[in-house]
Scaffold this motif. Structure first.
Motif, PDB file in Angstrom:
ATOM      1  N   GLY A   1       8.999   4.487  13.338  1.00 13.06           N
ATOM      2  CA  GLY A   1       8.919   5.473  12.275  1.00 13.06           C
ATOM      3  C   GLY A   1       8.322   4.778  11.068  1.00 13.06           C
ATOM      4  O   GLY A   1       8.038   3.582  11.118  1.00 13.06           O
ATOM      5  N   CYS A   2       8.114   5.525   9.989  1.00  7.17           N
ATOM      6  CA  CYS A   2       7.486   4.940   8.805  1.00  7.17           C
ATOM      7  C   CYS A   2       7.903   5.755   7.595  1.00  7.17           C
ATOM      8  O   CYS A   2       7.898   6.989   7.650  1.00  7.17           O
ATOM      9  CB  CYS A   2       5.968   4.970   8.971  1.00  7.17           C
ATOM     10  SG  CYS A   2       5.065   4.290   7.577  1.00  7.17           S
ATOM     11  N   LEU A   3       8.258   5.068   6.503  1.00  4.19           N
ATOM     12  CA  LEU A   3       8.668   5.783   5.290  1.00  4.19           C
ATOM     13  C   LEU A   3       7.536   6.669   4.761  1.00  4.19           C
ATOM     14  O   LEU A   3       7.794   7.649   4.068  1.00  4.19           O
ATOM     15  CB  LEU A   3       9.101   4.788   4.207  1.00  4.19           C
ATOM     16  CG  LEU A   3      10.360   3.961   4.510  1.00  4.19           C
ATOM     17  CD1 LEU A   3      10.620   2.970   3.389  1.00  4.19           C
ATOM     18  CD2 LEU A   3      11.571   4.858   4.724  1.00  4.19           C
TER      19      LEU A   3
ATOM     20  N   GLN B   1       4.211  -6.476  12.709  1.00 12.38           N
ATOM     21  CA  GLN B   1       2.919  -5.921  13.149  1.00 12.38           C
ATOM     22  C   GLN B   1       2.667  -4.555  12.526  1.00 12.38           C
ATOM     23  O   GLN B   1       1.549  -4.230  12.129  1.00 12.38           O
ATOM     24  CB  GLN B   1       2.881  -5.818  14.673  1.00 12.38           C
ATOM     25  CG  GLN B   1       2.814  -7.178  15.349  1.00 12.38           C
ATOM     26  CD  GLN B   1       2.878  -7.040  16.864  1.00 12.38           C
ATOM     27  OE1 GLN B   1       1.878  -6.794  17.514  1.00 12.38           O
ATOM     28  NE2 GLN B   1       4.066  -7.192  17.426  1.00 12.38           N
ATOM     29  N   HIS B   2       3.715  -3.756  12.427  1.00  9.62           N
ATOM     30  CA  HIS B   2       3.602  -2.433  11.798  1.00  9.62           C
ATOM     31  C   HIS B   2       3.187  -2.593  10.322  1.00  9.62           C
ATOM     32  O   HIS B   2       2.281  -1.911   9.840  1.00  9.62           O
ATOM     33  CB  HIS B   2       4.949  -1.707  11.929  1.00  9.62           C
ATOM     34  CG  HIS B   2       5.037  -0.391  11.227  1.00  9.62           C
ATOM     35  ND1 HIS B   2       5.269   0.794  11.887  1.00  9.62           N
ATOM     36  CD2 HIS B   2       4.951  -0.060   9.901  1.00  9.62           C
ATOM     37  CE1 HIS B   2       5.299   1.787  11.003  1.00  9.62           C
ATOM     38  NE2 HIS B   2       5.118   1.290   9.793  1.00  9.62           N
ATOM     39  N   GLU B   3       3.854  -3.530   9.628  1.00  5.89           N
ATOM     40  CA  GLU B   3       3.548  -3.734   8.203  1.00  5.89           C
ATOM     41  C   GLU B   3       2.171  -4.356   8.029  1.00  5.89           C
ATOM     42  O   GLU B   3       1.433  -4.000   7.099  1.00  5.89           O
ATOM     43  CB  GLU B   3       4.619  -4.617   7.541  1.00  5.89           C
ATOM     44  CG  GLU B   3       6.035  -4.069   7.588  1.00  5.89           C
ATOM     45  CD  GLU B   3       6.144  -2.614   7.169  1.00  5.89           C
ATOM     46  OE1 GLU B   3       5.398  -2.194   6.265  1.00  5.89           O
ATOM     47  OE2 GLU B   3       6.952  -1.885   7.759  1.00  5.89           O
ATOM     48  N   PHE B   4       1.825  -5.293   8.915  1.00  2.49           N
ATOM     49  CA  PHE B   4       0.499  -5.930   8.855  1.00  2.49           C
ATOM     50  C   PHE B   4      -0.597  -4.863   8.993  1.00  2.49           C
ATOM     51  O   PHE B   4      -1.607  -4.898   8.295  1.00  2.49           O
ATOM     52  CB  PHE B   4       0.390  -6.993   9.950  1.00  2.49           C
ATOM     53  CG  PHE B   4      -0.908  -7.723   9.940  1.00  2.49           C
ATOM     54  CD1 PHE B   4      -1.131  -8.763   9.043  1.00  2.49           C
ATOM     55  CD2 PHE B   4      -1.928  -7.373  10.809  1.00  2.49           C
ATOM     56  CE1 PHE B   4      -2.351  -9.430   9.019  1.00  2.49           C
ATOM     57  CE2 PHE B   4      -3.151  -8.035  10.791  1.00  2.49           C
ATOM     58  CZ  PHE B   4      -3.363  -9.063   9.897  1.00  2.49           C
ATOM     59  N   ASP B   5      -0.391  -3.922   9.891  1.00  2.00           N
ATOM     60  CA  ASP B   5      -1.335  -2.812  10.057  1.00  2.00           C
ATOM     61  C   ASP B   5      -1.557  -2.067   8.743  1.00  2.00           C
ATOM     62  O   ASP B   5      -2.680  -1.688   8.414  1.00  2.00           O
ATOM     63  CB  ASP B   5      -0.801  -1.814  11.103  1.00  2.00           C
ATOM     64  CG  ASP B   5      -1.286  -2.131  12.514  1.00  2.00           C
ATOM     65  OD1 ASP B   5      -2.103  -3.056  12.692  1.00  2.00           O
ATOM     66  OD2 ASP B   5      -0.834  -1.428  13.444  1.00  2.00           O
ATOM     67  N   HIS B   6      -0.466  -1.853   7.996  1.00  2.00           N
ATOM     68  CA  HIS B   6      -0.589  -1.139   6.716  1.00  2.00           C
ATOM     69  C   HIS B   6      -1.608  -1.822   5.804  1.00  2.00           C
ATOM     70  O   HIS B   6      -2.321  -1.162   5.051  1.00  2.00           O
ATOM     71  CB  HIS B   6       0.755  -1.115   5.976  1.00  2.00           C
ATOM     72  CG  HIS B   6       1.644   0.031   6.346  1.00  2.00           C
ATOM     73  ND1 HIS B   6       1.282   1.344   6.181  1.00  2.00           N
ATOM     74  CD2 HIS B   6       2.907   0.067   6.859  1.00  2.00           C
ATOM     75  CE1 HIS B   6       2.275   2.139   6.569  1.00  2.00           C
ATOM     76  NE2 HIS B   6       3.270   1.380   6.999  1.00  2.00           N
ATOM     77  N   LEU B   7      -1.650  -3.157   5.859  1.00  3.26           N
ATOM     78  CA  LEU B   7      -2.552  -3.899   4.968  1.00  3.26           C
ATOM     79  C   LEU B   7      -4.013  -3.640   5.321  1.00  3.26           C
ATOM     80  O   LEU B   7      -4.906  -3.865   4.518  1.00  3.26           O
ATOM     81  CB  LEU B   7      -2.251  -5.403   5.017  1.00  3.26           C
ATOM     82  CG  LEU B   7      -0.787  -5.792   4.772  1.00  3.26           C
ATOM     83  CD1 LEU B   7      -0.642  -7.302   4.722  1.00  3.26           C
ATOM     84  CD2 LEU B   7      -0.253  -5.177   3.485  1.00  3.26           C
TER      85      LEU B   7
ATOM     86  N   SER C   1       0.838  -1.218   0.000  1.00  2.00           N
ATOM     87  CA  SER C   1       0.000   0.000   0.000  1.00  2.00           C
ATOM     88  C   SER C   1       0.868   1.262   0.000  1.00  2.00           C
ATOM     89  O   SER C   1       0.449   2.307  -0.492  1.00  2.00           O
ATOM     90  CB  SER C   1      -0.936   0.011   1.214  1.00  2.00           C
ATOM     91  OG  SER C   1      -0.198   0.027   2.420  1.00  2.00           O
ATOM     92  N   GLN C   2       2.089   1.156   0.527  1.00  2.00           N
ATOM     93  CA  GLN C   2       2.976   2.319   0.583  1.00  2.00           C
ATOM     94  C   GLN C   2       3.529   2.700  -0.783  1.00  2.00           C
ATOM     95  O   GLN C   2       4.073   3.786  -0.951  1.00  2.00           O
ATOM     96  CB  GLN C   2       4.140   2.061   1.548  1.00  2.00           C
ATOM     97  CG  GLN C   2       3.702   1.958   3.011  1.00  2.00           C
ATOM     98  CD  GLN C   2       4.894   1.724   3.903  1.00  2.00           C
ATOM     99  OE1 GLN C   2       5.288   0.587   4.121  1.00  2.00           O
ATOM    100  NE2 GLN C   2       5.485   2.785   4.410  1.00  2.00           N
ATOM    101  N   VAL C   3       3.430   1.767  -1.733  1.00  2.00           N
ATOM    102  CA  VAL C   3       3.838   2.115  -3.100  1.00  2.00           C
ATOM    103  C   VAL C   3       2.605   2.155  -4.011  1.00  2.00           C
ATOM    104  O   VAL C   3       2.705   2.026  -5.228  1.00  2.00           O
ATOM    105  CB  VAL C   3       4.928   1.152  -3.646  1.00  2.00           C
ATOM    106  CG1 VAL C   3       6.216   1.336  -2.858  1.00  2.00           C
ATOM    107  CG2 VAL C   3       4.488  -0.297  -3.620  1.00  2.00           C
TER     108      VAL C   3
HETATM  109 ZN   LIG Z   1       5.047   2.047   7.855  1.00  2.00          ZN
END
Ligand SMILES: [Zn+2]
Length: 176
Positions: free
Chosen positions: A100-102, A142-148, A50-52
Protein backbone atom coordinates in the motif's frame (compact mmCIF):
# COMPACT_ATOMS: atom_id res chain seq x y z
CA UNK A 1 6.93 19.54 14.98
CA UNK A 2 4.76 19.80 11.93
CA UNK A 3 3.15 16.82 10.30
CA UNK A 4 3.42 17.42 6.56
CA UNK A 5 0.53 17.01 4.10
CA UNK A 6 0.98 13.88 1.98
CA UNK A 7 0.58 14.27 -1.79
CA UNK A 8 -2.02 12.02 -3.37
CA UNK A 9 -1.92 10.07 -6.66
CA UNK A 10 -2.16 12.49 -9.56
CA UNK A 11 0.10 15.12 -7.97
CA UNK A 12 3.00 15.90 -10.37
CA UNK A 13 5.55 15.65 -7.50
CA UNK A 14 4.93 11.91 -7.35
CA UNK A 15 5.85 11.45 -11.04
CA UNK A 16 9.00 13.59 -11.02
CA UNK A 17 12.52 12.17 -10.75
CA UNK A 18 14.08 13.54 -7.57
CA UNK A 19 17.52 15.13 -7.42
CA UNK A 20 20.43 14.25 -5.12
CA UNK A 21 21.09 16.05 -1.87
CA UNK A 22 24.35 18.04 -2.09
CA UNK A 23 24.84 18.94 1.58
CA UNK A 24 22.93 18.22 4.75
CA UNK A 25 21.71 21.68 5.70
CA UNK A 26 19.58 22.59 8.73
CA UNK A 27 16.62 22.69 6.32
CA UNK A 28 17.29 19.07 5.31
CA UNK A 29 17.49 18.02 8.97
CA UNK A 30 14.16 19.72 9.64
CA UNK A 31 12.66 17.96 6.63
CA UNK A 32 13.93 14.57 7.90
CA UNK A 33 12.45 15.17 11.33
CA UNK A 34 9.11 16.31 9.91
CA UNK A 35 9.00 13.32 7.57
CA UNK A 36 9.50 11.05 10.59
CA UNK A 37 6.64 12.74 12.45
CA UNK A 38 4.45 12.42 9.37
CA UNK A 39 5.31 8.72 9.01
CA UNK A 40 4.17 7.95 12.57
CA UNK A 41 1.14 10.20 12.43
CA UNK A 42 -0.04 8.50 9.23
CA UNK A 43 0.74 4.98 10.52
CA UNK A 44 3.23 4.30 7.72
CA UNK A 45 6.48 2.34 7.58
CA UNK A 46 8.17 4.35 4.81
CA UNK A 47 7.87 7.84 3.37
CA UNK A 48 9.75 9.49 0.51
CA UNK A 49 10.35 13.25 0.27
CA UNK A 50 8.44 13.41 -3.03
CA UNK A 51 5.34 12.34 -1.07
CA UNK A 52 5.49 15.57 0.90
CA UNK A 53 6.17 17.63 -2.23
CA UNK A 54 9.99 17.80 -2.02
CA UNK A 55 11.76 16.20 -4.99
CA UNK A 56 14.99 15.30 -3.20
CA UNK A 57 16.48 11.80 -2.98
CA UNK A 58 15.49 11.14 0.63
CA UNK A 59 13.30 8.60 2.35
CA UNK A 60 12.62 7.59 5.94
CA UNK A 61 11.71 4.11 7.12
CA UNK A 62 10.71 2.31 10.32
CA UNK A 63 9.51 -1.23 9.77
CA UNK A 64 9.60 -2.16 13.46
CA UNK A 65 7.13 0.09 15.20
CA UNK A 66 3.87 -1.08 13.68
CA UNK A 67 2.35 -4.35 12.63
CA UNK A 68 0.19 -3.44 9.65
CA UNK A 69 -1.86 -6.63 9.81
CA UNK A 70 -2.46 -6.59 13.55
CA UNK A 71 -2.93 -2.82 13.80
CA UNK A 72 -0.48 -3.00 16.70
CA UNK A 73 1.70 0.10 17.05
CA UNK A 74 3.58 -0.80 20.20
CA UNK A 75 6.88 -1.89 18.65
CA UNK A 76 10.10 0.03 19.34
CA UNK A 77 10.64 3.13 17.23
CA UNK A 78 13.61 2.71 14.97
CA UNK A 79 13.44 5.56 12.47
CA UNK A 80 16.12 5.51 9.80
CA UNK A 81 17.05 8.23 7.31
CA UNK A 82 18.20 7.39 3.79
CA UNK A 83 19.81 10.16 1.73
CA UNK A 84 20.89 9.61 -1.91
CA UNK A 85 20.26 5.83 -1.68
CA UNK A 86 21.53 3.46 -4.39
CA UNK A 87 20.58 -0.17 -4.85
CA UNK A 88 23.94 -1.88 -5.47
CA UNK A 89 22.68 -5.47 -5.65
CA UNK A 90 19.39 -7.31 -5.75
CA UNK A 91 18.61 -10.99 -5.28
CA UNK A 92 17.53 -13.04 -8.28
CA UNK A 93 14.75 -14.53 -6.21
CA UNK A 94 11.66 -12.36 -6.10
CA UNK A 95 8.24 -12.68 -4.55
CA UNK A 96 4.87 -11.00 -4.08
CA UNK A 97 3.79 -8.88 -1.13
CA UNK A 98 0.64 -6.83 -0.68
CA UNK A 99 1.78 -3.20 -0.81
CA UNK A 100 0.00 0.00 0.00
CA UNK A 101 1.11 3.62 -0.12
CA UNK A 102 0.15 6.75 1.83
CA UNK A 103 -0.10 8.52 -1.55
CA UNK A 104 -2.44 5.88 -3.00
CA UNK A 105 -4.99 5.51 -0.18
CA UNK A 106 -7.48 2.68 -0.26
CA UNK A 107 -5.54 0.48 -2.68
CA UNK A 108 -3.42 -2.55 -1.85
CA UNK A 109 -2.05 -5.02 -4.37
CA UNK A 110 0.58 -7.72 -4.68
CA UNK A 111 3.83 -6.44 -6.15
CA UNK A 112 6.72 -8.73 -7.16
CA UNK A 113 10.14 -7.53 -6.08
CA UNK A 114 13.56 -9.03 -5.29
CA UNK A 115 13.46 -10.50 -1.77
CA UNK A 116 16.72 -8.89 -0.68
CA UNK A 117 18.76 -5.92 -1.84
CA UNK A 118 21.99 -4.22 -0.95
CA UNK A 119 21.56 -0.52 -0.33
CA UNK A 120 24.18 2.23 -0.09
CA UNK A 121 23.15 5.58 1.32
CA UNK A 122 24.18 8.58 3.39
CA UNK A 123 22.73 8.88 6.88
CA UNK A 124 21.60 12.10 8.58
CA UNK A 125 25.13 12.70 9.91
CA UNK A 126 26.60 12.54 6.42
CA UNK A 127 28.12 9.09 6.97
CA UNK A 128 28.07 6.62 4.07
CA UNK A 129 26.46 3.30 4.91
CA UNK A 130 25.90 0.05 3.07
CA UNK A 131 23.77 -2.83 4.22
CA UNK A 132 21.98 -5.87 2.92
CA UNK A 133 18.27 -5.57 3.60
CA UNK A 134 15.92 -8.53 3.92
CA UNK A 135 12.20 -9.17 4.13
CA UNK A 136 10.07 -6.12 4.99
CA UNK A 137 13.12 -3.81 5.08
CA UNK A 138 14.07 -4.85 1.53
CA UNK A 139 10.47 -4.52 0.38
CA UNK A 140 9.93 -1.09 1.90
CA UNK A 141 13.30 0.30 0.76
CA UNK A 142 12.57 -0.72 -2.86
CA UNK A 143 9.11 0.86 -2.71
CA UNK A 144 10.56 4.11 -1.33
CA UNK A 145 13.49 4.04 -3.76
CA UNK A 146 10.97 3.84 -6.61
CA UNK A 147 9.34 7.03 -5.33
CA UNK A 148 12.63 8.86 -5.89
CA UNK A 149 12.38 7.94 -9.57
CA UNK A 150 8.71 8.89 -9.87
CA UNK A 151 7.50 5.27 -9.82
CA UNK A 152 4.50 4.21 -7.72
CA UNK A 153 3.71 0.63 -6.76
CA UNK A 154 0.62 0.69 -8.98
CA UNK A 155 2.95 1.36 -11.95
CA UNK A 156 4.53 -2.05 -11.30
CA UNK A 157 1.28 -4.00 -11.44
CA UNK A 158 0.43 -6.19 -14.42
CA UNK A 159 -1.75 -4.49 -17.03
CA UNK A 160 -4.83 -6.55 -16.16
CA UNK A 161 -4.61 -5.60 -12.48
CA UNK A 162 -4.11 -1.93 -13.29
CA UNK A 163 -7.15 -2.04 -15.54
CA UNK A 164 -9.19 -3.40 -12.63
CA UNK A 165 -8.00 -0.51 -10.46
CA UNK A 166 -8.44 2.17 -13.13
CA UNK A 167 -11.71 3.47 -11.69
CA UNK A 168 -10.29 3.82 -8.16
CA UNK A 169 -7.16 5.51 -9.49
CA UNK A 170 -9.22 7.99 -11.52
CA UNK A 171 -11.14 8.82 -8.35
CA UNK A 172 -7.90 9.51 -6.47
CA UNK A 173 -6.83 11.84 -9.27
CA UNK A 174 -10.13 13.64 -8.88
CA UNK A 175 -11.04 12.74 -12.45
CA UNK A 176 -13.90 10.33 -11.78
ZN1 LIG B 1 4.62 4.81 -1.32
Amino acid sequence: MPVLPVKIYGDPCLKAKSTSVETITPEILTLLRDMGETLYERHGIGLAASQVGVNLRIFVMDTDWTDRDEGDETGPRNLRFFINPEITWESEEDGPYSEGCLSVPGIEADVYRPLSVRLRWMDEKGKMREEQLEELDARCAQHEFDHLNGILFVDRLPFAKRTLLAGKLRKLKGLA
